[in-house]
Write a protein that holds these residues in place. Structure first.
Motif, PDB file in Angstrom:
ATOM      1  N   ILE A 159     -28.805  15.661  50.025  1.00  0.00           N
ATOM      2  CA  ILE A 159     -27.855  16.388  49.189  1.00  0.00           C
ATOM      3  C   ILE A 159     -27.816  15.791  47.782  1.00  0.00           C
ATOM      4  O   ILE A 159     -27.771  16.521  46.783  1.00  0.00           O
ATOM      5  CB  ILE A 159     -26.451  16.392  49.839  1.00  0.00           C
ATOM      6  N   ALA A 160     -27.853  14.460  47.691  1.00  0.00           N
ATOM      7  CA  ALA A 160     -27.839  13.802  46.373  1.00  0.00           C
ATOM      8  C   ALA A 160     -29.082  14.175  45.577  1.00  0.00           C
ATOM      9  O   ALA A 160     -29.001  14.433  44.367  1.00  0.00           O
ATOM     10  CB  ALA A 160     -27.743  12.290  46.543  1.00  0.00           C
ATOM     11  N   ARG A 161     -30.236  14.221  46.242  1.00  0.00           N
ATOM     12  CA  ARG A 161     -31.469  14.625  45.547  1.00  0.00           C
ATOM     13  C   ARG A 161     -31.379  16.081  45.084  1.00  0.00           C
ATOM     14  O   ARG A 161     -31.779  16.405  43.966  1.00  0.00           O
ATOM     15  CB  ARG A 161     -32.691  14.435  46.460  1.00  0.00           C
ATOM     16  N   GLN A 162     -30.846  16.954  45.932  1.00  0.00           N
ATOM     17  CA  GLN A 162     -30.676  18.359  45.548  1.00  0.00           C
ATOM     18  C   GLN A 162     -29.715  18.489  44.376  1.00  0.00           C
ATOM     19  O   GLN A 162     -29.951  19.273  43.458  1.00  0.00           O
ATOM     20  CB  GLN A 162     -30.166  19.178  46.741  1.00  0.00           C
ATOM     21  N   TYR A 163     -28.643  17.723  44.393  1.00  0.00           N
ATOM     22  CA  TYR A 163     -27.675  17.748  43.301  1.00  0.00           C
ATOM     23  C   TYR A 163     -28.330  17.315  41.992  1.00  0.00           C
ATOM     24  O   TYR A 163     -28.133  17.951  40.956  1.00  0.00           O
ATOM     25  CB  TYR A 163     -26.486  16.831  43.634  1.00  0.00           C
ATOM     26  N   ASP A 164     -29.099  16.226  42.066  1.00  0.00           N
ATOM     27  CA  ASP A 164     -29.776  15.743  40.854  1.00  0.00           C
ATOM     28  C   ASP A 164     -30.743  16.797  40.321  1.00  0.00           C
ATOM     29  O   ASP A 164     -30.837  17.001  39.103  1.00  0.00           O
ATOM     30  CB  ASP A 164     -30.526  14.437  41.144  1.00  0.00           C
ATOM     31  N   GLU A 165     -31.456  17.473  41.209  1.00  0.00           N
ATOM     32  CA  GLU A 165     -32.389  18.513  40.785  1.00  0.00           C
ATOM     33  C   GLU A 165     -31.641  19.694  40.147  1.00  0.00           C
ATOM     34  O   GLU A 165     -32.054  20.210  39.104  1.00  0.00           O
ATOM     35  CB  GLU A 165     -33.218  18.997  41.982  1.00  0.00           C
ATOM     36  N   LEU A 166     -30.539  20.096  40.760  1.00  0.00           N
ATOM     37  CA  LEU A 166     -29.749  21.196  40.193  1.00  0.00           C
ATOM     38  C   LEU A 166     -29.164  20.811  38.832  1.00  0.00           C
ATOM     39  O   LEU A 166     -29.125  21.630  37.902  1.00  0.00           O
ATOM     40  CB  LEU A 166     -28.626  21.600  41.152  1.00  0.00           C
ATOM     41  N   LYS A 167     -28.720  19.579  38.709  1.00  0.00           N
ATOM     42  CA  LYS A 167     -28.169  19.109  37.435  1.00  0.00           C
ATOM     43  C   LYS A 167     -29.254  19.133  36.353  1.00  0.00           C
ATOM     44  O   LYS A 167     -29.008  19.556  35.220  1.00  0.00           O
ATOM     45  CB  LYS A 167     -27.616  17.694  37.608  1.00  0.00           C
ATOM     46  N   LYS A 168     -30.449  18.707  36.720  1.00  0.00           N
ATOM     47  CA  LYS A 168     -31.570  18.721  35.777  1.00  0.00           C
ATOM     48  C   LYS A 168     -31.896  20.164  35.358  1.00  0.00           C
ATOM     49  O   LYS A 168     -32.097  20.440  34.173  1.00  0.00           O
ATOM     50  CB  LYS A 168     -32.792  18.078  36.429  1.00  0.00           C
ATOM     51  N   GLN A 169     -31.914  21.069  36.325  1.00  0.00           N
ATOM     52  CA  GLN A 169     -32.173  22.478  36.020  1.00  0.00           C
ATOM     53  C   GLN A 169     -31.081  23.055  35.124  1.00  0.00           C
ATOM     54  O   GLN A 169     -31.366  23.838  34.219  1.00  0.00           O
ATOM     55  CB  GLN A 169     -32.278  23.299  37.313  1.00  0.00           C
ATOM     56  N   GLN A 170     -29.842  22.673  35.372  1.00  0.00           N
ATOM     57  CA  GLN A 170     -28.729  23.155  34.551  1.00  0.00           C
ATOM     58  C   GLN A 170     -28.881  22.663  33.111  1.00  0.00           C
ATOM     59  O   GLN A 170     -28.648  23.426  32.163  1.00  0.00           O
ATOM     60  CB  GLN A 170     -27.394  22.682  35.133  1.00  0.00           C
ATOM     61  N   GLU A 171     -29.257  21.405  32.942  1.00  0.00           N
ATOM     62  CA  GLU A 171     -29.449  20.864  31.591  1.00  0.00           C
ATOM     63  C   GLU A 171     -30.581  21.593  30.869  1.00  0.00           C
ATOM     64  O   GLU A 171     -30.469  21.905  29.672  1.00  0.00           O
ATOM     65  CB  GLU A 171     -29.734  19.362  31.666  1.00  0.00           C
ATOM     66  N   GLU A 172     -31.655  21.881  31.610  1.00  0.00           N
ATOM     67  CA  GLU A 172     -32.775  22.609  31.008  1.00  0.00           C
ATOM     68  C   GLU A 172     -32.338  24.024  30.603  1.00  0.00           C
ATOM     69  O   GLU A 172     -32.685  24.508  29.528  1.00  0.00           O
ATOM     70  CB  GLU A 172     -33.955  22.664  31.983  1.00  0.00           C
ATOM     71  N   SER A 173     -31.570  24.680  31.466  1.00  0.00           N
ATOM     72  CA  SER A 173     -31.070  26.025  31.162  1.00  0.00           C
ATOM     73  C   SER A 173     -30.159  25.999  29.938  1.00  0.00           C
ATOM     74  O   SER A 173     -30.212  26.893  29.081  1.00  0.00           O
ATOM     75  CB  SER A 173     -30.303  26.603  32.355  1.00  0.00           C
ATOM     76  N   HIS A 174     -29.347  24.973  29.861  1.00  0.00           N
ATOM     77  CA  HIS A 174     -28.436  24.832  28.733  1.00  0.00           C
ATOM     78  C   HIS A 174     -29.219  24.690  27.421  1.00  0.00           C
ATOM     79  O   HIS A 174     -28.873  25.314  26.405  1.00  0.00           O
ATOM     80  CB  HIS A 174     -27.515  23.626  28.947  1.00  0.00           C
TER      81      HIS A 174
END
Length: 105
Positions: free
Chosen positions: A74-89
């Motif tokens: 879950i922590a790895r998935q969260y980190d990946e989603l956070k990275k994707q969110q930053e890229e989208s931003h």
């Protein structure tokens, strides 16, 4: 106690047997045994109860490992989603700069 059994040429005792003997020598109605719902009326019942406790402990260890693995996933998935969110931003910011007149980079 275990060292004595080995020194006497006897087979080594199981950990549960050693604990059972120590508990029965120190206090026949041990608080530990009562809290663990183990009858202290005989050495055999104490040993059997400790074996059950050991099995329960092993089961809890396995469950804990499974939970820790799930949390890591879950922590790895969260980190990946956070990275994707930053890229989208960043992409959205670039789009806004291109489409909004009068804003300089």
């Amino acid at each position: 106690m275990q060292a004595q059994a080995i020194a006497d040429g006897q087979a080594p005792l199981l950990s549960a047997e050693v604990v059972s003997k120590v508990l029965s020598q120190n206090n026949f109605n041990s608080t530990f045994l009562r809290n663990a719902s183990i009858s202290a009326h005989s050495s055999k019942s104490s040993s059997a109860g400790l074996v059950v406790l050991h099995e329960h402990l092993e089961e809890l260890k396995k469950k804990t490992e499974a939970i820790e693995e799930a949390l890591d996933r879950i922590a790895r998935q969260y980190d990946e989603l956070k990275k994707q969110q930053e890229e989208s931003h960043l992409i959205l910011q670039k789009i806004l700069h291109v489409t909004t007149p009068g804003i300089s980079s």
